[in-house]
Design a protein around this motif. Structure first.
Motif, PDB file in Angstrom:
ATOM      1  N   ALA A  37       0.828  -1.214   0.000  1.00  0.00           N
ATOM      2  CA  ALA A  37       0.000   0.000   0.000  1.00  0.00           C
ATOM      3  C   ALA A  37       0.856   1.255   0.000  1.00  0.00           C
ATOM      4  N   ASN A  38       1.953   1.225   0.738  1.00  0.00           N
ATOM      5  CA  ASN A  38       2.817   2.409   0.779  1.00  0.00           C
ATOM      6  C   ASN A  38       3.379   2.729  -0.602  1.00  0.00           C
ATOM      7  N   TYR A  39       3.768   1.682  -1.329  1.00  0.00           N
ATOM      8  CA  TYR A  39       4.290   1.910  -2.679  1.00  0.00           C
ATOM      9  C   TYR A  39       3.183   2.386  -3.618  1.00  0.00           C
ATOM     10  N   ALA A  40       2.013   1.754  -3.544  1.00  0.00           N
ATOM     11  CA  ALA A  40       0.910   2.124  -4.431  1.00  0.00           C
ATOM     12  C   ALA A  40       0.472   3.566  -4.216  1.00  0.00           C
ATOM     13  N   ASP A  41       0.551   4.041  -2.978  1.00  0.00           N
ATOM     14  CA  ASP A  41       0.020   5.365  -2.658  1.00  0.00           C
ATOM     15  C   ASP A  41       1.072   6.465  -2.690  1.00  0.00           C
ATOM     16  N   SER A  42       2.362   6.088  -2.660  1.00  0.00           N
ATOM     17  CA  SER A  42       3.408   7.114  -2.621  1.00  0.00           C
ATOM     18  C   SER A  42       4.482   6.940  -3.688  1.00  0.00           C
ATOM     19  N   GLY A  43       4.575   5.738  -4.277  1.00  0.00           N
ATOM     20  CA  GLY A  43       5.629   5.468  -5.237  1.00  0.00           C
ATOM     21  C   GLY A  43       6.966   5.204  -4.581  1.00  0.00           C
ATOM     22  N   LYS A  44       6.975   5.050  -3.245  1.00  0.00           N
ATOM     23  CA  LYS A  44       8.224   4.841  -2.512  1.00  0.00           C
ATOM     24  C   LYS A  44       8.197   3.489  -1.804  1.00  0.00           C
ATOM     25  N   ILE A  45       9.338   2.817  -1.815  1.00  0.00           N
ATOM     26  CA  ILE A  45       9.457   1.538  -1.128  1.00  0.00           C
ATOM     27  C   ILE A  45      10.047   1.776   0.248  1.00  0.00           C
ATOM     28  N   ARG A  46       9.296   1.411   1.274  1.00  0.00           N
ATOM     29  CA  ARG A  46       9.735   1.559   2.654  1.00  0.00           C
ATOM     30  C   ARG A  46       9.449   0.270   3.397  1.00  0.00           C
ATOM     31  N   GLN A  47      10.303  -0.060   4.353  1.00  0.00           N
ATOM     32  CA  GLN A  47      10.035  -1.237   5.174  1.00  0.00           C
ATOM     33  C   GLN A  47      10.458  -1.061   6.627  1.00  0.00           C
ATOM     34  N   ARG A  48      11.029   0.083   6.957  1.00  0.00           N
ATOM     35  CA  ARG A  48      11.467   0.315   8.329  1.00  0.00           C
ATOM     36  C   ARG A  48      10.950   1.663   8.817  1.00  0.00           C
ATOM     37  N   GLY A  49      10.832   1.764  10.140  1.00  0.00           N
ATOM     38  CA  GLY A  49      10.439   3.029  10.744  1.00  0.00           C
ATOM     39  C   GLY A  49       8.981   3.377  10.472  1.00  0.00           C
ATOM     40  N   GLU A  50       8.669   4.638  10.625  1.00  0.00           N
ATOM     41  CA  GLU A  50       7.310   5.119  10.398  1.00  0.00           C
ATOM     42  C   GLU A  50       7.126   5.449   8.915  1.00  0.00           C
ATOM     43  N   PHE A  51       6.059   4.941   8.328  1.00  0.00           N
ATOM     44  CA  PHE A  51       5.704   5.335   6.971  1.00  0.00           C
ATOM     45  C   PHE A  51       4.196   5.170   6.809  1.00  0.00           C
ATOM     46  N   ASP A  52       3.656   5.851   5.805  1.00  0.00           N
ATOM     47  CA  ASP A  52       2.197   5.958   5.686  1.00  0.00           C
ATOM     48  C   ASP A  52       1.505   4.612   5.549  1.00  0.00           C
ATOM     49  N   GLY A  53       2.162   3.654   4.876  1.00  0.00           N
ATOM     50  CA  GLY A  53       1.527   2.352   4.674  1.00  0.00           C
ATOM     51  C   GLY A  53       1.201   1.633   5.966  1.00  0.00           C
ATOM     52  N   ARG A  54       1.969   1.897   7.016  1.00  0.00           N
ATOM     53  CA  ARG A  54       1.686   1.276   8.324  1.00  0.00           C
ATOM     54  C   ARG A  54       0.315   1.676   8.844  1.00  0.00           C
ATOM     55  N   HIS A  55      -0.080   2.895   8.530  1.00  0.00           N
ATOM     56  CA  HIS A  55      -1.325   3.444   9.074  1.00  0.00           C
ATOM     57  C   HIS A  55      -2.498   3.316   8.102  1.00  0.00           C
ATOM     58  N   ALA A  56      -2.195   2.935   6.850  1.00  0.00           N
ATOM     59  CA  ALA A  56      -3.250   2.843   5.841  1.00  0.00           C
ATOM     60  C   ALA A  56      -4.040   1.544   5.947  1.00  0.00           C
ATOM     61  N   VAL A  57      -3.468   0.526   6.607  1.00  0.00           N
ATOM     62  CA  VAL A  57      -4.109  -0.787   6.691  1.00  0.00           C
ATOM     63  C   VAL A  57      -4.821  -0.919   8.030  1.00  0.00           C
ATOM     64  N   ARG A  58      -6.105  -1.190   7.970  1.00  0.00           N
ATOM     65  CA  ARG A  58      -6.921  -1.380   9.182  1.00  0.00           C
ATOM     66  C   ARG A  58      -7.470  -2.802   9.195  1.00  0.00           C
ATOM     67  N   ALA A  59      -7.787  -3.286  10.395  1.00  0.00           N
ATOM     68  CA  ALA A  59      -8.316  -4.639  10.532  1.00  0.00           C
ATOM     69  C   ALA A  59      -9.542  -4.633  11.422  1.00  0.00           C
ATOM     70  N   LYS A  60     -10.456  -5.539  11.119  1.00  0.00           N
ATOM     71  CA  LYS A  60     -11.622  -5.752  11.966  1.00  0.00           C
ATOM     72  C   LYS A  60     -11.381  -6.983  12.840  1.00  0.00           C
ATOM     73  N   ALA A  61     -12.145  -7.111  13.895  1.00  0.00           N
ATOM     74  CA  ALA A  61     -12.012  -8.277  14.770  1.00  0.00           C
ATOM     75  C   ALA A  61     -12.368  -9.544  13.991  1.00  0.00           C
ATOM     76  N   PRO A  62     -11.592 -10.643  14.153  1.00  0.00           N
ATOM     77  CA  PRO A  62     -11.930 -11.897  13.472  1.00  0.00           C
ATOM     78  C   PRO A  62     -13.325 -12.363  13.860  1.00  0.00           C
ATOM     79  N   GLU A  63     -13.983 -13.040  12.934  1.00  0.00           N
ATOM     80  CA  GLU A  63     -15.333 -13.530  13.196  1.00  0.00           C
ATOM     81  C   GLU A  63     -15.466 -14.977  12.764  1.00  0.00           C
ATOM     82  N   GLU A  64     -16.536 -15.625  13.200  1.00  0.00           N
ATOM     83  CA  GLU A  64     -16.745 -17.026  12.875  1.00  0.00           C
ATOM     84  C   GLU A  64     -17.135 -17.203  11.418  1.00  0.00           C
ATOM     85  N   GLY A  65     -16.726 -18.402  10.891  1.00  0.00           N
ATOM     86  CA  GLY A  65     -17.268 -18.772   9.624  1.00  0.00           C
ATOM     87  C   GLY A  65     -16.338 -19.251   8.510  1.00  0.00           C
ATOM     88  N   SER A  66     -15.452 -20.155   8.711  1.00  0.00           N
ATOM     89  CA  SER A  66     -14.815 -20.784   9.844  1.00  0.00           C
ATOM     90  C   SER A  66     -14.122 -19.724  10.733  1.00  0.00           C
TER      91      SER A  66
END
Length: 276
Positions: free
Chosen positions: A41-70
């Motif tokens: 996501a960080n590359y898609a949204d900024s054109g920059k490859i990052r993997q360490r420290g703070e970068f926007d892609g860390r904050h762009a991904v959100r998760a919901k609580a797991p649910e049944e089914g399996s």
């Protein structure tokens, strides 16, 4: 225009059929997938490859609580930029959600030793300035994709991955893909071959070469000192490939192999312009 792109993991088999997974390995797997999404996501949204420290892609991904089914785990990625605003004319007309989806598919499937071509990436991959970026992205997602397999054999038999605007299937992680991503066999026998350079990132040293013996491109990497020594050789080779002038490089390398003997990556030790 801003976009929200959904992704879904569905665990099946073993404990997952009872809507459970082993706590440590299960959550490690979810974290591995989330980290993969963050890097892409960080590359898609900024054109920059990052993997360490703070970068926007860390904050762009959100998760919901797991649910049944399996067991179902939903993620979503918030994108703020149009691809054309980041990558220019090579991404003209590509919707941000489709562009991210194409990148996610490519990095996952390339790490599984599978092909994944997409029209949304075709022009980007043909662009010399960006051609090595995707190979670098594939390389830095290798570890989190391996981590995302943690739950396989530890509470689940399969992880079904789907996503993108239309929530289409992307990949299935199972015992065979787990073995593939886990198994890196180092073949330290040096080989010298002449190659066309199909991709090269001059900052990271990642790229790909076309190996005539195998009939397809194979990723390569090199250490920092080798990058300093041979950057110009690979840049020249990429120019030759992009301009279709036929020049090749001669590279000496060792190999990282999959469990079945297929080369996963070449590790470059020396390189020069090939003599005709």
């Amino acid at each position: 225009m801003p976009a929200i792109v959904p992704y879904r993991l569905k665990l099946t088999g073993d404990l997952a059929d009872d809507h459970q997974f082993e706590g440590y390995d299960g959550y490690m797997a979810l974290a591995g997938f989330a980290w993969t999404l963050s890097l892409v996501a960080n590359y898609a949204d900024s054109g920059k490859i990052r993997q360490r420290g703070e970068f926007d892609g860390r904050h762009a991904v959100r998760a919901k609580a797991p649910e049944e089914g399996s067991v179902i785990a939903d993620f979503f990625v918030k994108l703020t930029n149009n691809p054309a605003d980041v990558f220019g004319s090579v991404a003209e007309g590509a919707a941000s959600g489709s562009f991210l989806d194409a990148l996610v598919r490519r990095v996952i499937n390339k790490n599984l030793g599978q092909t994944a071509d997409d029209e949304a990436l075709a022009r980007l991959l043909a662009n010399r300035a960006r051609t090595g970026d995707v190979e670098a992205l594939v390389a830095i997602t290798e570890a989190p994709i391996r981590q995302a397999h943690s739950v396989i054999g530890s509470g689940a038999e399969e992880m079904l991955i789907s996503g993108g605007i239309n929530i289409n299937p992307i990949a299935t992680f199972d015992e065979s893909t787990k073995e593939y991503v886990k198994q890196n066999v180092e073949d330290n026998h040096e080989i010298t071959k002449a190659f066309s350079v199909s991709a090269f990132n001059a900052n990271s040293g990642y790229g790909s070469v076309f190996d005539q013996d195998h009939g397809h491109v194979i990723p390569f990497s090199m250490k920092r000192d080798k990058l300093r020594q041979f950057r110009q050789v690979f840049s020249w080779g990429l120019d030759q490939y992009s301009n279709r002038t036929g020049g090749k490089i001669s590279a000496t390398f060792t190999r990282i192999l999959a469990m079945d003997g297929r080369p996963k990556r070449y590790v470059i030790h020396r390189a020069e312009r090939a003599t005709t």
